[in-house]
Structures are given as structure tokens and as C-alpha cells.
Motif scaffolding. Sequence first.
Motif, PDB file in Angstrom:
ATOM      1  N   ASN A   1      -1.179   6.798 -32.741  1.00  0.00           N
ATOM      2  CA  ASN A   1      -2.030   7.378 -31.684  1.00  0.00           C
ATOM      3  C   ASN A   1      -2.721   8.659 -32.127  1.00  0.00           C
ATOM      4  OD1 ASN A   1      -1.383   5.359 -29.746  1.00  0.00           O
ATOM      5  ND2 ASN A   1       0.550   6.404 -29.317  1.00  0.00           N
TER       6      ASN A   1
ATOM      7  N   GLU B   1      -5.635   2.837 -22.761  1.00  0.00           N
ATOM      8  CA  GLU B   1      -4.478   3.581 -22.274  1.00  0.00           C
ATOM      9  C   GLU B   1      -3.209   2.732 -22.379  1.00  0.00           C
ATOM     10  OE1 GLU B   1      -2.663   7.013 -20.560  1.00  0.00           O
ATOM     11  OE2 GLU B   1      -4.710   6.701 -21.307  1.00  0.00           O
ATOM     12  N   ARG B   2      -3.317   1.477 -22.026  1.00  0.00           N
ATOM     13  CA  ARG B   2      -2.158   0.581 -22.115  1.00  0.00           C
ATOM     14  C   ARG B   2      -1.752   0.355 -23.568  1.00  0.00           C
ATOM     15  NH1 ARG B   2      -5.186  -2.238 -18.255  1.00  0.00           N
ATOM     16  NH2 ARG B   2      -5.743  -3.862 -19.765  1.00  0.00           N
ATOM     17  N   LEU B   3      -2.734   0.195 -24.425  1.00  0.00           N
ATOM     18  CA  LEU B   3      -2.445  -0.044 -25.841  1.00  0.00           C
ATOM     19  C   LEU B   3      -1.771   1.159 -26.489  1.00  0.00           C
ATOM     20  CD1 LEU B   3      -5.756  -1.826 -26.888  1.00  0.00           C
ATOM     21  CD2 LEU B   3      -3.480  -2.860 -26.881  1.00  0.00           C
TER      22      LEU B   3
ATOM     23  N   SER C   1       0.658   2.901 -25.549  1.00  0.00           N
ATOM     24  CA  SER C   1       2.122   2.864 -25.453  1.00  0.00           C
ATOM     25  C   SER C   1       2.720   1.579 -26.023  1.00  0.00           C
ATOM     26  CB  SER C   1       2.549   3.022 -23.995  1.00  0.00           C
ATOM     27  OG  SER C   1       1.977   1.999 -23.189  1.00  0.00           O
ATOM     28  N   SER C   2       1.882   0.741 -26.599  1.00  0.00           N
ATOM     29  CA  SER C   2       2.369  -0.530 -27.134  1.00  0.00           C
ATOM     30  C   SER C   2       3.209  -0.313 -28.392  1.00  0.00           C
ATOM     31  CB  SER C   2       1.192  -1.445 -27.477  1.00  0.00           C
ATOM     32  OG  SER C   2       1.627  -2.607 -28.167  1.00  0.00           O
ATOM     33  N   THR C   3       4.295  -1.076 -28.494  1.00  0.00           N
ATOM     34  CA  THR C   3       5.138  -1.049 -29.693  1.00  0.00           C
ATOM     35  C   THR C   3       4.894  -2.263 -30.581  1.00  0.00           C
ATOM     36  OG1 THR C   3       6.936  -2.100 -28.468  1.00  0.00           O
ATOM     37  CG2 THR C   3       6.936   0.309 -28.570  1.00  0.00           C
ATOM     38  N   ASN C   4       4.003  -3.145 -30.141  1.00  0.00           N
ATOM     39  CA  ASN C   4       3.605  -4.294 -30.960  1.00  0.00           C
ATOM     40  C   ASN C   4       2.480  -3.832 -31.880  1.00  0.00           C
ATOM     41  OD1 ASN C   4       2.479  -6.655 -32.019  1.00  0.00           O
ATOM     42  ND2 ASN C   4       3.032  -7.864 -30.207  1.00  0.00           N
ATOM     43  N   HIS C   5       2.848  -3.288 -33.022  1.00  0.00           N
ATOM     44  CA  HIS C   5       1.878  -2.623 -33.883  1.00  0.00           C
ATOM     45  C   HIS C   5       0.755  -3.526 -34.383  1.00  0.00           C
ATOM     46  CE1 HIS C   5       5.037   0.729 -34.774  1.00  0.00           C
ATOM     47  NE2 HIS C   5       4.544   0.793 -33.559  1.00  0.00           N
TER      48      HIS C   5
ATOM     49  N   GLN D   1      -0.552  -6.195 -33.032  1.00  0.00           N
ATOM     50  CA  GLN D   1      -1.430  -6.483 -31.897  1.00  0.00           C
ATOM     51  C   GLN D   1      -2.231  -5.249 -31.500  1.00  0.00           C
ATOM     52  OE1 GLN D   1       0.188  -6.909 -27.799  1.00  0.00           O
ATOM     53  NE2 GLN D   1      -0.654  -8.996 -27.889  1.00  0.00           N
ATOM     54  N   LYS D   2      -1.586  -4.098 -31.517  1.00  0.00           N
ATOM     55  CA  LYS D   2      -2.250  -2.846 -31.151  1.00  0.00           C
ATOM     56  C   LYS D   2      -3.402  -2.542 -32.103  1.00  0.00           C
ATOM     57  CE  LYS D   2      -1.111   2.079 -30.455  1.00  0.00           C
ATOM     58  NZ  LYS D   2       0.016   3.042 -30.406  1.00  0.00           N
TER      59      LYS D   2
ATOM     60  N   ALA E   1      -6.283  -5.068 -31.529  1.00  0.00           N
ATOM     61  CA  ALA E   1      -7.005  -4.881 -30.272  1.00  0.00           C
ATOM     62  C   ALA E   1      -7.902  -3.646 -30.304  1.00  0.00           C
ATOM     63  CB  ALA E   1      -6.008  -4.777 -29.115  1.00  0.00           C
TER      64      ALA E   1
END
Length: 322
Positions: free
Chosen positions: A232, A254-256, A258-262, A264-265, A268
Motif C-alpha cells: 500500500n 479502498e477494498r483492495l 485491505s486485501s491479503t490476496n496479493h 489478485q490485489k 486488480a
Amino acid sequence: MHSILELQDIVEKAIKKVQYPSHPARLYEPISYIMSLGGKRIRPVLLLLSSELFNDDVTIAVEGALAIETFHNFTLIHDDIMDNAPIRRGKDTVHIKWGVNNAILSGDVMMVEANRHLTRLDTTVLKDVLTCFNDTASGVCEGQQLDMEFEQRRDVSIEEYINMIRLKTAVLVGGCMKIGAIIGGADITDADLLYDFGVNFGLAFQLQDDILDVYGDPLKFGKQVGGDIISNKQTFLLLKLKELASTADQALLERLGSSTNHPQKVEAITELYNRYQIREIATAEMERRADIAFTSLDQVSISEERKSELYQLARSLINRES
């Protein structure tokens, strides 16, 4: 004047000649390790180039080049700890290989070693060199602090970001060039012009680094591609995306965050960058900073022939892929 390759060779040979104590091994082995990982040696080469613009004897600046490269690698050890980075130049980072506590202490010793190199310079330039070096080192630390603080903020402006990378990255490039010019015997006007060139070139260099973090080839980049997205980091690309994105895409962003699916993050957010042409915007800003840098270099009162290697190096770094 030496070519870039010749100056890189001078730096490499000088690094290999440095002998660190053998005991305690876990204190000094990490220093030898990170100093041997290579890289382009951009900063010490820039220092040698700057010195050689004004003095044909490049050997007078070698200790300054070693000081800068040692300091730079010290910052990398500590930065990697703070960023929890697993890879540096394609190899395990020092804290992964030796542990965090060892990495911190080895980095501390590297700062001592950098100063030790500086004290071997001619006494006629030592005071001015130390002043520039200390100002540069303080700026780098300030920049790193701001970088960490920005990770906890959602309201960072692009202007604030540019100031942060100026401190964290660009002032070291400018400091290299000013120190080299001082060692070479430049007057204050030319030394300051080279500093201005270095700072603006450093900004262009960091903007290119931001771009490569997203779009670079992992085999060439030597670091984890997408690392800034995963952590981030408030980069120029992310801040410009926040500025341009629709309300819906800002909510997605904003949702991405906090994602822990690196994987995918990274995928995206990269897709959002592509949709808003963020890479093209960042490239245009990088080129603008480079133009400002070359305007300062044009004013340095040295023949264009003597400046040709510096022009060549700067252009190749701006257009680099790693």
C-alpha cells in the motif's frame, strides 16, 4: 575521461579491496554480502563522473565513491527491514538471511564505515564534503520517515509525495554529484548546478522505479514486482489513480487496500492503472523532471564533450527496464 564501464570497474575493484574484520562474523558478513550483490553502482559512478568533469585524476574521488555506496547499501538494509522485503537484487535480503537484529546492527556499522572512507579524502575538501554528506544523510532519513507515515495516511497529495521522494532518493543523487564536484575542485556555482541536476534526475529515476515496480520484468527488475501495491505504498501512480478514479473505482481501491490476496490485489490495481492510463501520465511526469535536470546540466561550465558520458548515463537510466 573514463567511460561508464571503466568507472563501474573502478568502483567494483575498490569495493573488492575493502577488508572488513572477520570477527564477529555475523556483524561483518552481511556487509560483505550486500556490497557484493552488485547493481549498476549508479551513485558512486555519478560521484566519480562529477569529479572527473573538473579533475582528470579520478583516483582522488574513489574514497568518496566508496562512502556513498556504503551509505546507500546501509539504507537498503534498513529499508528492506521496514518494508519486510524478501528480495534485493534477486537475492535474499540481509534480514531474511541473518535475522532482523543482525541486519540492523550491520547497517549501523556501515554508516561508520562510510564516514571512515570520507576521512581519507584530502583535508582541503573534507569539511565541505562532510557538510554535504551529513545534509544528504539527514534528508534520506527524513524521506524514509515520511514514506512510512504515508502508508498510514489516506490524504497524501502528489506534492507531498514528490517532496518525500526528493528527500528519500533524489537528494542522495544530488549529494553524490555535489560531493564529486567538490572533490574535483569545482566552484560553488557548478557544484550547485550539478546538485540541482542530480536532484531532478533522482526524481525522474524514482518515478521510473515506481513504474517498473508495476510494469517491470521480474527477471530484470531484481525486486518483487508489485511490491508497492502489496504494501500500500503511496506512489505517484496510486495517488494519480485516486485523483482520477470514479467514485465506484475509488471504493474498489479502498477494498483492495485491505486485501491479503496479493496476486489478485496486484492484478486488480494494475488493471485500474491501465484503465486510467496512469503509466502514460507517470512517464510524462518522469520525462518532465528529466528535462529540468538536463537544463541544469547544460549550464555547468564544462565542455559538452566532457559532459557526454554523464548525458549518456542519465539517458540510459531514465530509459532502463530494471
